[in-house]
Write a protein that holds these residues in place. Structure first.
Motif, PDB file in Angstrom:
ATOM      1  N   PRO A   3      -8.926   5.620  -4.559  1.00  0.00           N
ATOM      2  CA  PRO A   3      -7.843   5.232  -3.658  1.00  0.00           C
ATOM      3  C   PRO A   3      -6.934   6.412  -3.352  1.00  0.00           C
ATOM      4  O   PRO A   3      -6.780   7.311  -4.170  1.00  0.00           O
ATOM      5  N   LEU A   5      -3.170   7.742  -1.711  1.00  0.00           N
ATOM      6  CA  LEU A   5      -1.831   7.424  -1.209  1.00  0.00           C
ATOM      7  C   LEU A   5      -1.352   8.566  -0.329  1.00  0.00           C
ATOM      8  O   LEU A   5      -0.183   8.711  -0.037  1.00  0.00           O
ATOM      9  N   LYS A   6      -2.311   9.382   0.048  1.00  0.00           N
ATOM     10  CA  LYS A   6      -1.936  10.571   0.787  1.00  0.00           C
ATOM     11  C   LYS A   6      -1.196  10.195   2.070  1.00  0.00           C
ATOM     12  O   LYS A   6      -1.734   9.500   2.925  1.00  0.00           O
ATOM     13  N   PRO A   7       0.059  10.640   2.210  1.00  0.00           N
ATOM     14  CA  PRO A   7       0.721  10.357   3.466  1.00  0.00           C
ATOM     15  C   PRO A   7       0.057  11.172   4.581  1.00  0.00           C
ATOM     16  O   PRO A   7      -0.364  12.292   4.355  1.00  0.00           O
ATOM     17  N   VAL A 231      -2.007  -0.189   6.347  1.00  0.00           N
ATOM     18  CA  VAL A 231      -2.730  -1.183   5.538  1.00  0.00           C
ATOM     19  C   VAL A 231      -2.959  -0.639   4.130  1.00  0.00           C
ATOM     20  O   VAL A 231      -3.276   0.542   3.970  1.00  0.00           O
ATOM     21  N   PRO A 232      -2.804  -1.469   3.084  1.00  0.00           N
ATOM     22  CA  PRO A 232      -3.084  -1.003   1.723  1.00  0.00           C
ATOM     23  C   PRO A 232      -4.480  -0.379   1.643  1.00  0.00           C
ATOM     24  O   PRO A 232      -5.439  -0.947   2.185  1.00  0.00           O
ATOM     25  N   TRP A 233      -4.555   0.735   0.966  1.00  0.00           N
ATOM     26  CA  TRP A 233      -5.835   1.461   0.925  1.00  0.00           C
ATOM     27  C   TRP A 233      -6.928   0.596   0.323  1.00  0.00           C
ATOM     28  O   TRP A 233      -6.691  -0.187  -0.602  1.00  0.00           O
ATOM     29  N   ARG A 234      -8.119   0.742   0.827  1.00  0.00           N
ATOM     30  CA  ARG A 234      -9.310   0.140   0.226  1.00  0.00           C
ATOM     31  C   ARG A 234     -10.512   0.986   0.645  1.00  0.00           C
ATOM     32  O   ARG A 234     -10.432   1.727   1.621  1.00  0.00           O
ATOM     33  N   PRO A 235     -11.627   0.883  -0.077  1.00  0.00           N
ATOM     34  CA  PRO A 235     -12.745   1.786   0.207  1.00  0.00           C
ATOM     35  C   PRO A 235     -13.337   1.557   1.602  1.00  0.00           C
ATOM     36  O   PRO A 235     -13.202   0.478   2.170  1.00  0.00           O
ATOM     37  N   ASP A 249      -5.404  -8.282   6.700  1.00  0.00           N
ATOM     38  CA  ASP A 249      -4.450  -7.177   6.869  1.00  0.00           C
ATOM     39  C   ASP A 249      -4.785  -6.254   8.031  1.00  0.00           C
ATOM     40  O   ASP A 249      -4.013  -5.356   8.350  1.00  0.00           O
ATOM     41  N   GLN A 430       4.900  -5.245   3.189  1.00  0.00           N
ATOM     42  CA  GLN A 430       5.404  -3.889   3.000  1.00  0.00           C
ATOM     43  C   GLN A 430       4.307  -2.894   3.393  1.00  0.00           C
ATOM     44  O   GLN A 430       3.218  -2.924   2.832  1.00  0.00           O
ATOM     45  N   PRO A 431       4.566  -2.025   4.357  1.00  0.00           N
ATOM     46  CA  PRO A 431       3.504  -1.110   4.796  1.00  0.00           C
ATOM     47  C   PRO A 431       3.261   0.023   3.799  1.00  0.00           C
ATOM     48  O   PRO A 431       4.127   0.352   2.993  1.00  0.00           O
ATOM     49  N   ARG A 432       2.075   0.594   3.904  1.00  0.00           N
ATOM     50  CA  ARG A 432       1.747   1.750   3.064  1.00  0.00           C
ATOM     51  C   ARG A 432       2.478   2.974   3.623  1.00  0.00           C
ATOM     52  O   ARG A 432       2.379   3.272   4.825  1.00  0.00           O
ATOM     53  N   ALA A 433       3.213   3.654   2.765  1.00  0.00           N
ATOM     54  CA  ALA A 433       3.958   4.836   3.196  1.00  0.00           C
ATOM     55  C   ALA A 433       2.976   5.937   3.583  1.00  0.00           C
ATOM     56  O   ALA A 433       1.866   5.984   3.056  1.00  0.00           O
ATOM     57  N   PRO A 434       3.372   6.814   4.458  1.00  0.00           N
ATOM     58  CA  PRO A 434       4.728   6.999   4.983  1.00  0.00           C
ATOM     59  C   PRO A 434       5.051   6.085   6.163  1.00  0.00           C
ATOM     60  O   PRO A 434       6.098   6.255   6.773  1.00  0.00           O
TER      61      PRO A 434
END
Lengths: 437, 853
Positions: A3, A5-7, A231-235, A249, A430-434
């Motif tokens: 996963p 979280l890279k903005p 969108v929340p990360w997924r593969p 989503d 809640q959106p995925r940052a940034p």
């Protein structure tokens, strides 16, 4: 796949990238942008409105000719998280102008930083619509954005606020408001030709089911992180990416994706553009079989709304693609627009005597784009301005939430709140940052 | 208890099961197993555990005890041993139901950059105030990437206690952190946050100042919502300063215009008088919303100082107000020097103008310098409100204006008021072809029955020969608008008798008789045919050839038989072919008989070709019999072959052997290769019909608005009644698909959804014998055998041969099979056969589509 979280690069673009894009803009072909001449306001009718495109997939390529057809539009740049789509769009634009001038950007924020661009066409997947629109508005760009306006009710309201805050001219791609057949039906209903309307019946086609599939490597040329956006990360799973309308989503199903065209019509005809129903319900839902399918949204079902006036709205999600229609039923008759053929039928048939032959169907968005251009010039609201689009989409969202909770819900269209705590929790994700509203 | 869903997935079918489940809390063992199963979830794997969790979340609403258990189970799913996708799923669910109870489990995810995003998703709408404490506490111990997520979430939650931290992060070296921190300050908009934003706007760092300006716009909105209008105005006025980017200034101005006590009038006028081109359009647009009665006048006074493009916008805003001052200002600009302004004024006047605008527009029309401008003004004249007065004024211009008359006549036509008919009738006498054409076209639309004789007389006495065809078409159009044929005849025969005195005039009026189309008109044409004057005779023959229905057919055949010239015969034969191809009272056999007679009259190859082409549209086996001999005539072989191939799909079901024979001949002829191939392909399909019944007559579609196919199944329509009249049966075109030659495609024949068709065929048997009727249908089907219902299947789906079966007894002679085939949506068709009781082919029976004689 890990996963991430890279903005997606810096939100505001740092000085170096800002300078870089400014230089690109400076080196760009000389088309005097409307902003220089007072667009974002005061463009002389003869001046060009400079456009960029964000999300250049199938829908964008379908609608692009409707933009390029206008002499007063100059399309100068395209952006997409997928390399082949960028190149495809760039090629189409260059072929139209018979030059090699179209610029391309993987990150749409770079496109938005181009000072020569006055407005954008946003035709990304639905998950991006509200976020990309808010970024465009904050960058001072006017907007044509494909429907639906958002995937949560609060995001939709935030976009309305953002556009109002910045004086952004926004046209939602619910282009049926600019077609003859639907306008005629509206006029007939408004003139009372079917009596007092008590029911609006709509039909769209059954949704697909997406089979199970394991993750694979992201294909070359894709910026999957940018594709996901808020969108929340997924593969990366190819069928899930291609079948994005059928996951909560990214798309929320056909009823939300397509239904807003019809709820928009219903709102327009009923004169409820600044409000909405007070009750939502979903019934007869058929869901994908989890043994075979990973998709989440309903295949078919009935979605119902009730307005304070007592008028009922019903969307039947069933049948084939070609079977879609909207019908206004009153106490003295009915009128129907067949969306596939643009055919208007009515009872009594005398209603149809006033119908003029011809007119463009929904497939041609030219008149809708024309309306946007006029509004950009005069800084006045479009036919499908953010409030209109948000209210139409709220109906789809309301019934979607009712379907997910399996409950009939009461809705306060002023406070934009349900009578149910669980439902109110679903007003926002809640959106995925940034990325942020 | 098995927690898992029935895979049929019909929500309502689960109702009882779910209700029972909710009476009690969920057994702990089951939840433990569910967590264990869900914890393994990865894309491509089984989703049943996730769907089960979703159901529990849904059904536990309102049941605090069960909801707490489900939340606890979801919290367990967040454990490190769960897959990322399982934890992601749990966070999605907790976003909707999470309480303080699940915070400890989520807190662990906050610190891992890979899971900060899904943790904040779970926390975003959690109502517990402790969420903010968690988020703030985590700020110092996470990576820069994760911190951005926390900062955004704190802003969305409007956590005033976070302001101090946010201020610190505005000093970060990481641009994304700065952006998130400043953005969140705007959303929080506390006094402390506002002060920091003000500082940032003035600090000198352009990037940060720009971010702070954007955040300040968000904050100012919140200040307005709190009722502190003065504070908000203070912020907006700073943002309106010249140093700010264009979009910020515009946003500030529009906000101020909304907040000002006078609706923004004073400030908008100031912007209008200023130099900023970005702000002026917003100021001009504001005029539309101003309530002051003198606003139009005040803004109009600024007109002269504006650029032409700004004047265009102001004219549009004035038109939107549509008060007296606005209309005066617009009218003033109709004669502006700048072409774009002139055009905008004309367009605006089209929307707001009235009778007083006619002289203004007339003056502009006289001064117009090009066709585009002239047309814009004409459109404006056409749009003016004001009724008869406006129309009469425009009609009067026909005598006074120096502009070309056709444009003005078109304006009157668009306006559609019959009050101008007398003026138009004058123009119909014009010797100028363009004027006469325009007048005739307008009169076609506007003329009343009372003035129709005069109108027709104008045609008989036309003074502009170049307008002849337009004038004829216009009068014909006007005549055709009268709904009753008797009235049409009365008027036109009256004109012929009393007003058409010249030969040319009489010929023209005779040409209008087909539009009348009744027996009196036909009698008049027949009479004219006997006229000694050749031109009148010719006009009558042409009128017969143009006749609207088959009632003139036999007369035309007589003309063809007695024609003095080849031309007259060809005209008559063409008329025959056309009329025999139109739906009429003749049966297919009667049509074919007339074709047979016409064939005998054809004197040359061209005439034979013409008739062969016409025969191709007669869908009766007789047509093929007439065509077949010509397949041996080398001069018309190609046309005959084309006719045979065109007829074949329609007849190969009803007349299988004769059609096949004709097609085989075509396949052997030296004609176009594609035609030969088509013939061969059709023969191939016919060979595959096997013992499926292809000789059917069908009728339909029958429907009832608002009733779906499944309900129509139960509704009887006329073909089900023994004494039904007015049921028109036609031969069913056979299938032409090689893969499904037995399929009879009603969708192709009738189309549409939610409707019914009937099919019938007669089975001739030499003796009484047992048999089996096999039917396949898309969608529902009901079958009667000799009047008794033998099959009844109200179902949806594709055609499958033999899907429905019934044992029947064939009586000696004819046995009627009647099918009711019901269409729901998508495909619509059927197939059928009569076989031996064991399903094998039944020899010795004959199938006819025609009723027994």
């Amino acid at each position: 796949m890990k996963p991430s979280l890279k903005p997606s690069r810096s939100v505001s673009l740092n000085r170096r990238s800002f300078l870089k894009t400014a230089l690109v803009a400076a080196a760009a072909p000389l088309v005097v942008p409307g902003s220089v001449l007072g667009l974002n306001g005061a463009t002389a009718p003869s001046n060009k409105i400079v456009f960029g495109g964000i999300g250049m997939g199938n829908r964008a390529m379908f609608i692009l000719p409707n933009f390029l057809a206008f002499q007063e539009i100059h399309f100068v740049a395209v952006s997409d998280a997928r390399e082949e789509r960028r190149q495809n769009a760039k090629k189409a634009v260059n072929q139209h102008y018979n030059n090699e001038d179209c610029r391309e950007y993987r990150d749409f924020r770079e496109l938005l930083a181009q000072k020569d661009i006055d407005a954008v066409l946003i035709a990304t997947g639905n998950r991006w619509h509200s976020t990309a629109s808010m970024f465009a508005s904050r960058a001072g760009k006017d907007i044509y954005c494909e429907k639906p306006i958002s995937l949560t009710i609060r995001e939709g309201r935030e976009l309305v606020n953002t556009c109002r805050r910045y004086g952004t001219i926004y046209q939602s791609g619910t282009q049926r408001r600019s077609t003859e057949s639907y306008s005629f039906a509206r006029e007939m209903v408004r003139q009372g030709k079917v009596g007092k309307v008590h029911t609006v019946e709509m039909q769209l086609w059954e949704g697909a089911s997406i089979p199970h599939q394991k993750p694979t490597a992201v294909p070359p040329g894709w910026d999957y992180d940018m594709w996901l956006g808020p969108v929340p990360w997924r593969p990366f799973v190819r069928v899930r990416v291609d079948g994005w309308p059928y996951f909560w989503d990214t798309g929320e199903g056909m009823h939300t994706d397509m239904g807003c065209h019809y709820t928009d019509q219903m709102q327009w005809v009923l004169g409820t553009d600044d409000t909405g129903p007070v009750e939502f319900e979903a019934a007869d839902l058929v869901w994908p079989d989890p043994k075979k399918f990973m998709s989440e949204t309903a295949i078919s079902g009935t979605f119902k709304y009730r307005f304070a006036s007592g008028v009922q709205g019903i969307i039947n999600q069933r049948g084939a693609f070609k079977d879609r229609y909207i019908r206004y039923i009153g106490d003295e008759g009915w009128i129907q627009v067949d969306d596939e053929t643009d055919l208007v039928t009515a009872e009594p048939k005398s209603i149809l005597q006033a119908k003029q032959a011809g007119g463009v169907s929904w497939a041609n968005a030219g008149a809708h784009v024309r309306n946007l251009l006029d509004s950009i010039r005069s800084r006045t609201p479009t036919k499908c301005n953010p409030e209109v689009a948000h209210r139409a989409q709220t109906i789809c969202e309301g019934t979607t939430i009712a379907a997910r909770l399996g409950k009939k819900l009461k809705w306060d269209p002023v406070k934009e709140q349900f009578d149910n705590d669980d439902a109110n929790r679903m007003l926002y994700r809640q959106p995925r940052a940034p990325w942020r509203v | 208890m098995n927690l898992f869903l029935n895979p049929t997935m019909k929500t309502r079918s689960l109702g009882i099961f779910l209700s029972l489940l909710l009476l009690n809390t969920v057994p702990a063992a089951d939840l433990t197993q569910l967590v264990a199963d869900a914890a393994k979830y990865e894309s491509g794997g089984p989703v049943e555990p996730l769907r089960e969790f979703e159901r529990l979340v849904r059904e536990s609403g309102g049941n605090a005890a069960q909801r707490a258990e489900v939340e606890a189970a979801l919290a367990k799913l967040l454990a490190p041993k769960s897959t990322f996708e399982a934890r992601r799923f749990a966070c999605v669910q907790l976003a909707n139901i999470g309480t303080e109870a699940s915070l400890p489990a989520i807190e662990a995810l906050l610190k891992d950059p890979a899971t900060t995003g899904i943790a904040c998703l779970a926390l975003g709408s959690n109502p517990s105030p402790k969420v903010n404490d968690l988020l703030r506490a985590a700020l110092g111990s996470v990576s820069a990437m994760a911190r951005v997520q926390l900062l955004v979430t704190l802003g969305d939650r409007a956590d005033t206690a976070a302001v101090k931290s946010l201020v610190e992060f505005t000093r970060s070296a990481d641009p994304a952190t700065v952006d998130a921190a400043i953005g969140s300050l705007g959303k929080i908009a506390s006094a402390e946050a506002l002060a920091e934003l003000a500082t940032l706007r003035q600090r000198g760092d352009l990037e940060q100042a720009h971010l702070a300006a954007k955040a300040s716009l968000v904050a100012a909105d919140k200040v307005v919502q709190r009722g502190d209008r003065a504070a908000a105005v203070g912020i907006y006025e700073q943002l309106l300063a010249a140093a700010q980017p264009a979009q910020i200034r515009r946003a500030a101005l529009e906000a101020l215009l909304r907040l000002d006590d006078d609706g923004g009038e004073k400030r908008a006028l100031e912007a209008l008088r200023g130099t900023n081109v970005v702000l002026k359009p917003s100021a001009i647009a504001r005029l539309r919303a101003l309530k002051a009665a003198d606003a139009s006048e005040k803004f109009a006074k600024e007109m002269a100082k504006l650029t032409s493009s700004e004047q265009v916008l102001l004219l549009e805003s004035l038109a939107a107000r549509n008060d007296a001052a606005a209309r005066a200002a617009i009218a003033d600009k109709v004669s502006a020097e700048d072409a774009a302004v002139r055009k905008a004024a004309v367009v605006a006047l089209a929307g707001v103008g009235d009778a007083a605008s006619v002289p203004v527009l007339a003056k502009a029309l006289n001064a117009a310098t090009n066709v585009d401008e002239q047309q814009t003004i004409e459109m404006a004249l056409a749009s003016l409100k004001g009724g008869d007065d406006v129309d009469k004024q425009i009609a009067a211009l026909l005598q006074t204006a120096s502009v070309p008359k056709p444009g003005l006549i078109n304006v009157l036509s668009r306006r559609g008021n019959s009050v101008v008919v007398p003026a138009l009738l004058v123009e119909a006498d014009s010797t100028d072809a363009a004027t006469a054409k325009a007048a005739f076209r307008a009169l076609a639309k506007l003329v009343t029955p009372e003035s129709l004789p005069v109108f027709a007389e104008k045609l008989a006495k036309l003074k502009a020969p170049e307008a002849q065809s337009v004038a004829e078409a216009a009068v014909a159009q006007a005549v055709a608008k009268l709904p009753e044929a008797a009235l049409r005849s009365e008027i036109i025969l009256g004109v012929l008798k009393d007003r058409a005195k010249t030969v040319e005039g009489r010929c023209v009026i005779i040409g209008l008789l087909p539009v009348c189309g009744d027996a009196k008109a036909l009698a008049a044409v027949k009479s004219a045919r006997a006229d000694q004057e050749p031109r009148i005779h010719d006009a009558a023959v042409r009128a017969l050839a143009d006749w609207p229905d088959a009632s003139a057919t036999d007369t035309l055949l007589e003309v063809a038989q007695t024609a003095a010239t080849d031309t007259e015969r060809v005209v008559a034969l063409r008329g025959c072919v056309r009329l025999l191809g139109t739906p009429g009272d003749y049966s297919a056999q009667e049509v074919a008989a007339r074709f047979q007679k016409a064939m005998g009259l054809a004197k040359n190859t061209d005439e034979k070709k013409l008739l062969l082409g016409g025969l191709a549209s007669v869908h009766d086996p007789i047509a093929m019999k007439l065509v077949e001999p010509y397949l041996s005539d080398a001069t018309v072989q190609a046309e005959a072959a084309q006719a045979a191939v065109t007829l074949a799909p329609h007849l190969c079901g009803a007349s299988r052997d004769a059609t096949k024979s004709a097609l085989q001949k075509v396949a052997d002829l030296p004609v176009d290769k594609r035609l030969k191939q088509t013939a061969s392909d059709l023969v191939d399909v016919i060979n595959r019909f096997a013992d499926f019944i292809t000789a059917w007559q069908v009728t339909g579609p029958f429907l009832q608005q608002g009733v779906e196919g499944s309900a129509l199944f139960h509704m009887p329509f006329p073909p089900e009644q023994a004494d039904a009249k007015d049921v028109k049966w036609q031969f069913m075109p056979a299938g032409t698909s090689k893969e499904r030659p037995w399929l009879l495609d009603l969708g192709k024949l009738y189309g549409g959804n939610h409707r019914v068709a009937y099919a019938r065929a007669w089975i001739h048997s030499e003796s009484e014998q047992p048999a089996r009727l096999e039917v396949g249908s898309d969608d529902g089907v009901e079958a009667w055998f000799n009047g008794q219902v033998v099959i009844s299947a109200n179902r949806g789906g594709d055609v499958a041969p033999g899907a429905q079966k019934a044992n029947v007894t064939l009586k000696p002679g004819s046995n009627l099979v009647l099918l009711k085939v019901v269409q729901w949506t998508a495909g619509w068709g059927f197939c059928g056969r009569v076989a031996r009781p064991d399903g094998s082919t039944l020899q010795g029976i004959r199938v006819e589509a025609n009723p027994p004689k």
